[in-house]
Design an enzyme around this catalytic site. Sequence first.
Site, PDB file in Angstrom:
ATOM      1  N   LYS A  79       0.840  -1.200   0.000  1.00 55.27           N
ATOM      2  CA  LYS A  79       0.000   0.000   0.000  1.00 55.27           C
ATOM      3  C   LYS A  79       0.869   1.242   0.000  1.00 55.27           C
ATOM      4  O   LYS A  79       1.973   1.254   0.559  1.00 55.27           O
ATOM      5  CB  LYS A  79      -0.913   0.040   1.247  1.00 55.27           C
ATOM      6  CG  LYS A  79      -2.172   0.860   1.048  1.00 55.27           C
ATOM      7  CD  LYS A  79      -3.191   0.156   0.162  1.00 55.27           C
ATOM      8  CE  LYS A  79      -4.494   0.923   0.077  1.00 55.27           C
ATOM      9  NZ  LYS A  79      -5.505   0.185  -0.704  1.00 55.27           N
ATOM     10  N   ALA A 264     -17.590  -1.580   1.876  1.00 59.53           N
ATOM     11  CA  ALA A 264     -16.465  -1.500   0.954  1.00 59.53           C
ATOM     12  C   ALA A 264     -15.222  -0.897   1.580  1.00 59.53           C
ATOM     13  O   ALA A 264     -14.130  -0.997   1.003  1.00 59.53           O
ATOM     14  CB  ALA A 264     -16.853  -0.667  -0.265  1.00 59.53           C
TER      15      ALA A 264
END
Length: 361
Positions: A79, A264
């Site tokens: 990330k 989400a």
Amino acid sequence: MAIDDALRWNGELTLTRHDPHTGASFVIRVDSTRLGQAAGGTRAAHYDSVTDALDDAGRLAGAMTLKMAVSNLPMGGGKSVIALPAPRPAIDDKTWTRILRLHADNIERLNGAYWTGPDLNTTSADMDTLYDTTEFVFGRSVDLGGAGSSAINTACGVFEAMKATAVHRRFGGRNTLDGLTVLVQGLGAVGSHLAMLAAEAGARLLVCDVDADRLDWAHGLGFTVVASAHVPTTPCDIFAPCALGGVIDSVAARELRAAAVVGAANNILADDRAGSVLRERDITYAPDFVANAGGALHLVGREVLGWNTDTVEQHTKAIGDTLTEVYSISDTEQITTDAAARILARRRADAMASAITAEVS
């Protein structure tokens, strides 16, 4: 959190950089390359400190490792976090372009160990800019040869997770969302599309966002707006966090008036105790790295594995099957769904690693 604590991390690699000219700081964390090159989006946000950015990048990278494994994708987890000196809308275009070019240089220095794509406050157009400097980019615009935004497919995957959860919960004997109350928190590119899918399936939509234009859009569609402060205590069948993560800690888990959580956002649970509290209260939690895997399936499937639209759709629909397996492990072992999903991710990772070893041999 002290910086020593943020650096005391079990992942493989951390790259940091600061740009005095813009005031931006950069963090790339590679959690694992066991199954292949690491991949994970670039998140741009204002953080209180660089240590917060380090911690966020580490947690998000770990979630990507789990997401890739549980989705049977041959990549590891990583990330990027760009810690901005001010909220993203306050950054002018010239400054933003400089920030992106510096970030691209950071990625290029890792020589393919890490690939990035769009995430919070970054777009396909931003990926096009990164691609001017580095090839290790997913999610470029379709016109420039990329797969485009993964937001719609992320929403489709969460929708499949909702349907699987409705079956698991046996909501009133139904196996669809028809007649259920769904509360969507965050009406960005993913949340807005998810809200539309749920409404088309017959759900009653409650929505929450901090953006007035998004709320006007929702109001125009007949959705009911809920104030942010009232989200935890608003009764609903399914609560769908689709903005930032960390929205459910052990305190919020005790207040929540939803029967299920399917969203989400990444890292929805803010602490280790939250999942146990949800289980004790019989609130079903769909682990986020399972439910929101549609974006990874879209980008990795299209740009690495060569999948067409039908194949991406097939694998996205299978998110519901994966979640059903998670629920089965949770019920059988009498453990939280998060723990069950991690067990399944490890099993699938071990199977893929064995297959890679056999192929090399």
